[in-house]
Design a protein around this motif. Sequence first.
Motif, short mmCIF file in Angstrom:
data_model
loop_
_atom_site.label_atom_id
_atom_site.label_comp_id
_atom_site.label_asym_id
_atom_site.label_seq_id
_atom_site.Cartn_x
_atom_site.Cartn_y
_atom_site.Cartn_z
N SER A 1 10.22 1.23 -13.53
CA SER A 1 10.77 0.52 -12.37
C SER A 1 9.78 0.50 -11.22
O SER A 1 9.64 -0.52 -10.51
N LEU A 2 9.06 1.59 -11.04
CA LEU A 2 8.05 1.63 -9.98
C LEU A 2 6.93 0.63 -10.28
O LEU A 2 6.45 -0.07 -9.38
N ALA A 3 6.54 0.55 -11.55
CA ALA A 3 5.49 -0.41 -11.92
C ALA A 3 5.98 -1.85 -11.71
O ALA A 3 5.24 -2.73 -11.24
N GLN A 4 7.28 -2.06 -12.09
CA GLN A 4 7.84 -3.39 -11.89
C GLN A 4 7.92 -3.75 -10.41
O GLN A 4 7.63 -4.87 -10.01
N GLY A 5 8.32 -2.80 -9.58
CA GLY A 5 8.37 -3.04 -8.13
C GLY A 5 7.00 -3.37 -7.58
O GLY A 5 6.86 -4.24 -6.71
N THR A 6 5.99 -2.67 -8.08
CA THR A 6 4.62 -2.96 -7.63
C THR A 6 4.22 -4.38 -7.99
O THR A 6 3.62 -5.12 -7.19
N THR A 7 4.59 -4.77 -9.24
CA THR A 7 4.28 -6.14 -9.68
C THR A 7 5.01 -7.18 -8.83
O THR A 7 4.45 -8.21 -8.44
N GLU A 8 6.30 -6.93 -8.55
CA GLU A 8 7.07 -7.88 -7.73
C GLU A 8 6.49 -8.00 -6.32
O GLU A 8 6.41 -9.10 -5.77
N LEU A 9 6.11 -6.88 -5.74
CA LEU A 9 5.49 -6.92 -4.42
C LEU A 9 4.19 -7.72 -4.44
O LEU A 9 3.90 -8.50 -3.53
N ARG B 1 0.84 -1.21 0.00
CA ARG B 1 0.00 0.00 0.00
C ARG B 1 0.87 1.25 0.00
O ARG B 1 0.61 2.20 -0.76
N GLU B 2 1.86 1.25 0.88
CA GLU B 2 2.73 2.44 0.93
C GLU B 2 3.47 2.62 -0.39
O GLU B 2 3.64 3.75 -0.89
N TYR B 3 3.93 1.50 -0.94
CA TYR B 3 4.68 1.57 -2.19
C TYR B 3 3.78 2.06 -3.33
O TYR B 3 4.21 2.87 -4.17
N GLN B 4 2.54 1.58 -3.35
CA GLN B 4 1.62 2.02 -4.40
C GLN B 4 1.34 3.52 -4.29
O GLN B 4 1.31 4.23 -5.30
N LEU B 5 1.14 4.00 -3.05
CA LEU B 5 0.90 5.44 -2.88
C LEU B 5 2.10 6.25 -3.32
O LEU B 5 1.96 7.27 -4.04
N ALA B 6 3.28 5.80 -2.89
CA ALA B 6 4.49 6.52 -3.27
C ALA B 6 4.70 6.46 -4.77
O ALA B 6 5.08 7.46 -5.41
N ALA B 7 4.46 5.28 -5.35
CA ALA B 7 4.66 5.13 -6.79
C ALA B 7 3.70 6.00 -7.57
O ALA B 7 4.06 6.61 -8.60
N GLU B 8 2.43 6.10 -7.12
CA GLU B 8 1.47 6.95 -7.82
C GLU B 8 1.89 8.42 -7.73
O GLU B 8 1.81 9.16 -8.73
N GLU B 9 2.35 8.83 -6.54
CA GLU B 9 2.80 10.22 -6.39
C GLU B 9 4.00 10.51 -7.28
O GLU B 9 4.07 11.54 -7.96
N ILE B 10 4.98 9.57 -7.24
CA ILE B 10 6.19 9.78 -8.04
C ILE B 10 5.84 9.75 -9.53
O ILE B 10 6.33 10.58 -10.33
#
Length: 361
Positions: A183-191, A129-138
Amino acid sequence: MNQRIVNKLNTVAVNAYKALGTVLLALILGGLVSYLGVQVFFFVNHSWLAPTVVSPTDPQILQLNTQLAQQAASRDKLLADRRDLEARLEQAERLLGSEKDFQERFRVALGSERTAREKALRRLASLRREYQLAAEEISESNRAYAGMARTRTEALYNARMLEREEHLTANHQLAQLAQSNLSLAQGTTELQTKLEAVKRELDGFDASLGGKSAGLTTEVLLLEREYTRSVLEVARAESERKHLEESLKSLDEAVARYDALLASIRSSPWLEAIEQGLTVGFVPYENLENAGPGTPLYRCALKLVWCQEAGMVGQVLQGEVTVKHPVRQTLLRGVMVELKLRDERWARDELLVLGRPPLLL
């Protein structure tokens, strides 16, 4: 003259023949009376015993010692088998304890792994959840910056206010922003993938702990195979333990029977007489009441006459024996008694009289 001598010789011969006949008749009558007297004595009298000289080479002793050795060897073999069964029973007990301990620790470990997976799942869900929020903001910030930078760069480049190298540099920076978004999208997928893997593992542990088939994973199934092997080992060990305990019980009963048999053989009057160096005599059961300890013993030179005191009766030995009658060809049942004789040679007599001399002679 010759006729007179012949007549005298005939007379002497006839008289001698008559005397010899009379003597022979007297001897026959005496023997018959003696035989009948002895038979009548044994028929009506119950105050006699038959001394017995016991030797280690006697057939009864040899037979008893042979039986004793055979039964002792059989008992020792049973004891050896019992020790082997006890060793196998101890091994089965150790195996049972080890496998049951493994099963208990397996369930504890499985519960611990399940708890660890549950905690990891919660942490991953929170991190996602935190990563998704940060990724959306970034990503939003990168898109906004990239759009503005691209418009400004193109405008300046078209206005000839930027060199080509600066234009390429700006485009490269915009490409790096796009790579960052990827990379953010890939990190989200890996998580998400890791989260789903942990969820499957958690479902597998839950299925295993709940005894269900649905939701099992390959890893948990392999662990369950080891647990199933342990369960089968426990069942086999318990069956073997039960069988060994029953076998031990049967062996103990057999050993007890051998102990009783050996005790019976060792308590034989023959062996007791040999081991204690006793002088013994056989007393039929019908004479036993007249053969109490301390009863005087008499030996007679002619069976019933010319008797003298020979000693006394000692203790009665335990156990029944069978001996042939002193004058009849029959077997008598009775017991052995200790004899305390003044002369050990008298133990070779055919019989001794109990209490008092027969016919008071």
